[in-house]
Write a protein that holds these residues in place. Structure first.
Motif, PDB file in Angstrom:
ATOM      1  N   GLY A  19       0.484  -1.231   0.401  1.00 30.61           N
ATOM      2  CA  GLY A  19      -0.248   0.037   0.132  1.00 30.61           C
ATOM      3  C   GLY A  19       0.762   1.193   0.013  1.00 30.61           C
ATOM      4  O   GLY A  19       1.472   1.746  -0.685  1.00 30.61           O
ATOM      5  N   CYS A  20       1.039   1.775   1.216  1.00 32.39           N
ATOM      6  CA  CYS A  20       1.915   2.801   1.112  1.00 32.39           C
ATOM      7  C   CYS A  20       2.619   2.770   1.976  1.00 32.39           C
ATOM      8  O   CYS A  20       3.690   4.134   2.416  1.00 32.39           O
ATOM      9  N   ARG A  69       5.190   4.156   6.713  1.00 36.05           N
ATOM     10  CA  ARG A  69       4.035   3.849   6.484  1.00 36.05           C
ATOM     11  C   ARG A  69       4.518   6.045   6.097  1.00 36.05           C
ATOM     12  O   ARG A  69       4.351   6.716   6.572  1.00 36.05           O
ATOM     13  N   GLY A 106      -5.661  12.195   4.033  1.00 33.91           N
ATOM     14  CA  GLY A 106      -6.817  11.402   3.258  1.00 33.91           C
ATOM     15  C   GLY A 106      -5.903  10.506   1.830  1.00 33.91           C
ATOM     16  O   GLY A 106      -6.779  10.495   1.103  1.00 33.91           O
ATOM     17  N   GLN A 107      -4.941  10.557   1.726  1.00 29.78           N
ATOM     18  CA  GLN A 107      -4.109   9.362   0.689  1.00 29.78           C
ATOM     19  C   GLN A 107      -5.187   7.342   0.916  1.00 29.78           C
ATOM     20  O   GLN A 107      -4.956   7.640   1.537  1.00 29.78           O
ATOM     21  N   MET A 108      -5.117   8.245  -0.267  1.00 23.06           N
ATOM     22  CA  MET A 108      -5.809   6.878  -0.274  1.00 23.06           C
ATOM     23  C   MET A 108      -4.622   6.022  -0.839  1.00 23.06           C
ATOM     24  O   MET A 108      -4.088   5.587  -2.069  1.00 23.06           O
ATOM     25  N   CYS A 109      -4.684   4.475  -0.612  1.00 24.48           N
ATOM     26  CA  CYS A 109      -3.588   3.625  -0.613  1.00 24.48           C
ATOM     27  C   CYS A 109      -3.884   1.743  -1.054  1.00 24.48           C
ATOM     28  O   CYS A 109      -5.242   1.699  -1.082  1.00 24.48           O
ATOM     29  N   THR A 110      -3.105   1.403  -1.941  1.00 22.65           N
ATOM     30  CA  THR A 110      -3.860   0.059  -2.953  1.00 22.65           C
ATOM     31  C   THR A 110      -3.697  -0.336  -1.406  1.00 22.65           C
ATOM     32  O   THR A 110      -2.821  -1.053  -0.541  1.00 22.65           O
ATOM     33  N   MET A 111      -4.058  -1.817  -2.017  1.00 20.89           N
ATOM     34  CA  MET A 111      -4.270  -3.242  -0.672  1.00 20.89           C
ATOM     35  C   MET A 111      -2.993  -4.380  -2.411  1.00 20.89           C
ATOM     36  O   MET A 111      -3.972  -5.186  -1.904  1.00 20.89           O
TER      37      MET A 111
END
Length: 170
Positions: A107-108, A131, A136-141
């Motif tokens: 993710g991040c 991390r 508000g940052q969107m993180c991938t899984m």
């Protein structure tokens, strides 16, 4: 007769509405031409390399150790402190001063290696996953396994490499 006048008026209103909706300029689909110099698309400003933003998570990462490295034998890698599903690959440079270790990030998160301790018997390396703290940052899984490096003060030689996992910013 009145209906003819109404229809004619309605036709004029529709004609005016469609004429106002047209936008001139630019390249029409299929024309093969480029916009004129007065209509050229704005260009992005160039940023000197020294002012480029840092690479964000998910950016390009080294996924393989350099070609001139050799694997450290598993008998000289102590990975007992790592989670069971963590990678356990360690490589050493030809001069013995650089370790390349397969880490885990997701993710991040961003992986790095830090030499925590060095003595005559062992080298302790913290595999750090930091991390991002951008609100508000969107993180991938997703989970990635980049190769990170750590520089030793003396060549590795016959010392044992002790790997530990550390998380920061979680």
């Amino acid at each position: 007769m009145r209906w003819k006048a109404t229809m004619c008026g309605l036709g004029l209103v529709l004609l005016a509405a469609t004429a106002c909706g047209e936008q001139g300029g630019g390249v029409q689909p299929g024309s093969g031409g480029a916009p004129s110099s007065s209509e050229a698309a704005p260009t992005a400003p160039t940023i000197p390399a020294t002012e480029l933003p840092p690479v964000m998570p998910g950016g390009p990462r080294q996924m393989q150790p350099p070609a001139d490295t050799t694997p450290v034998p598993a008998s000289r890698v102590d990975s007992a402190a790592l989670p069971s599903d963590f990678p356990r690959e360690v490589f050493v440079s030809a001069d013995g001063r650089q370790l390349f270790i397969r880490a885990e990030e997701g993710g991040c998160g961003r992986a790095a290696a830090e030499v925590a301790e060095q003595n005559a018997q062992q080298v302790v390396v913290d595999l750090v996953e930091s991390r991002s703290n951008l609100a508000g940052q969107m993180c991938t899984m997703d989970i990635r396994y980049p190769v990170v490096s750590a520089t030793l003060s003396d060549p590795l030689g016959e010392r044992t490499v002790v790997l530990k996992s550390v998380k920061r910013g979680y």
